[in-house]
Motif scaffolding. Structure first.
Motif, short mmCIF file in Angstrom:
data_model
loop_
_atom_site.label_atom_id
_atom_site.label_comp_id
_atom_site.label_asym_id
_atom_site.label_seq_id
_atom_site.Cartn_x
_atom_site.Cartn_y
_atom_site.Cartn_z
N ALA A 117 0.85 -1.19 0.00
CA ALA A 117 0.00 0.00 0.00
C ALA A 117 0.89 1.25 0.00
O ALA A 117 2.11 1.17 0.15
CB ALA A 117 -0.91 -0.01 1.23
N ALA A 118 0.25 2.42 -0.15
CA ALA A 118 1.00 3.67 -0.19
C ALA A 118 1.77 3.92 1.10
O ALA A 118 2.83 4.56 1.08
CB ALA A 118 0.04 4.82 -0.46
N ASP A 119 1.29 3.39 2.22
CA ASP A 119 1.97 3.59 3.50
C ASP A 119 3.05 2.55 3.77
O ASP A 119 3.65 2.52 4.85
CB ASP A 119 0.97 3.60 4.66
CG ASP A 119 0.23 2.27 4.80
OD1 ASP A 119 0.54 1.31 4.06
OD2 ASP A 119 -0.67 2.19 5.67
N GLY A 120 3.29 1.68 2.78
CA GLY A 120 4.34 0.68 2.92
C GLY A 120 3.90 -0.65 3.49
O GLY A 120 4.67 -1.61 3.53
N SER A 121 2.66 -0.75 3.92
CA SER A 121 2.16 -2.01 4.49
C SER A 121 1.93 -3.03 3.37
O SER A 121 1.60 -2.69 2.24
CB SER A 121 0.87 -1.78 5.27
OG SER A 121 -0.14 -1.24 4.42
#
Length: 212
Positions: A117-121
């Motif tokens: 995801a965009a947050d790195g998750s």
């Protein structure tokens, strides 16, 4: 009064689709059927589905519904949902099976690795839950639905149309994928409008009014 056939080939609970359409189409005839003759007689056809592609294709043929689906997709307002979208294409990597070949393209699986995801998750497969649907251009089925509206998804595979003009919407989930397609009298979505609250009901209401 419009007659709307929801094709039943034994894959998935179709009552939620029927109830949602009945809700937006009071006074119209909405019925679930596995009878090719009733599909042929209906003015509008909905082609939903859940499960694995090989099972869906097998059950469709077991009920003698392939010709009825192909005829409906050629001549009347036709809405594909989830596997009902994927089955319209030429081939699926799920089970390495041919589809109906009504639309040109393939069905592929989300990558096994590198999905973030965009947050790195890390993103899980299947893609399950609400996500934004970015419209690729105007279409009567998008009437009253804002671009970027969220719809409900449950899937591990997605379509890759051979022609860019087929793509009616895209969604990001680790990769950008086609989440809706449209051509002439056909509109099909990977998401589930019957599970997508007000936006999904609006899409179904638009289908009842749509005059391709």
């Amino acid at each position: 009064m419009t007659s709307v056939a929801i094709i039943d080939y034994g894959m998935g609970n179709l009552r939620s689709v029927a109830k949602a359409i009945e809700h937006v189409a009071p006074g119209h005839e909405v019925f679930v059927t596995s009878d090719p003759a009733r599909v042929a007689a209906a003015e509008r056809v909905v082609f939903p589905g859940q499960g694995a592609m090989p099972d869906c294709m097998r059950e469709l043929d077991a009920r003698g519904l392939r010709p009825a689906v192909r005829a409906a997709a050629a001549e009347k307002p036709f809405l594909g949902i989830c596997i009902g979208q994927q089955m319209l294409f030429q081939h699926s990597a799920e089970g390495d099976v041919p589809g109906l070949g009504i639309l040109s393209g393939e069905v592929v699986r989300f990558p096994e690795t590198g999905m973030f995801a965009a947050d790195g998750s890390r993103l899980k497969v299947p893609h399950m839950g609400w996500n934004e649907v970015r419209q690729c251009g105007p279409h009567p089925m998008w009437d009253g639905i804002p671009d970027g509206e969220r719809f409900y998804f449950v899937h591990s595979y997605f379509v890759v149309p051979a022609e860019a003009s087929l793509t009616a919407a895209e969604t990001d989930y680790g990769v950008r994928f086609t989440s809706a397609v449209a051509r002439a009298n056909i509109f099909a979505a990977q998401f589930h409008p019957e599970k997508s609250a007000a936006a999904g009901l609006r899409l179904l209401a638009n289908f009842i009014r749509w005059q391709p």
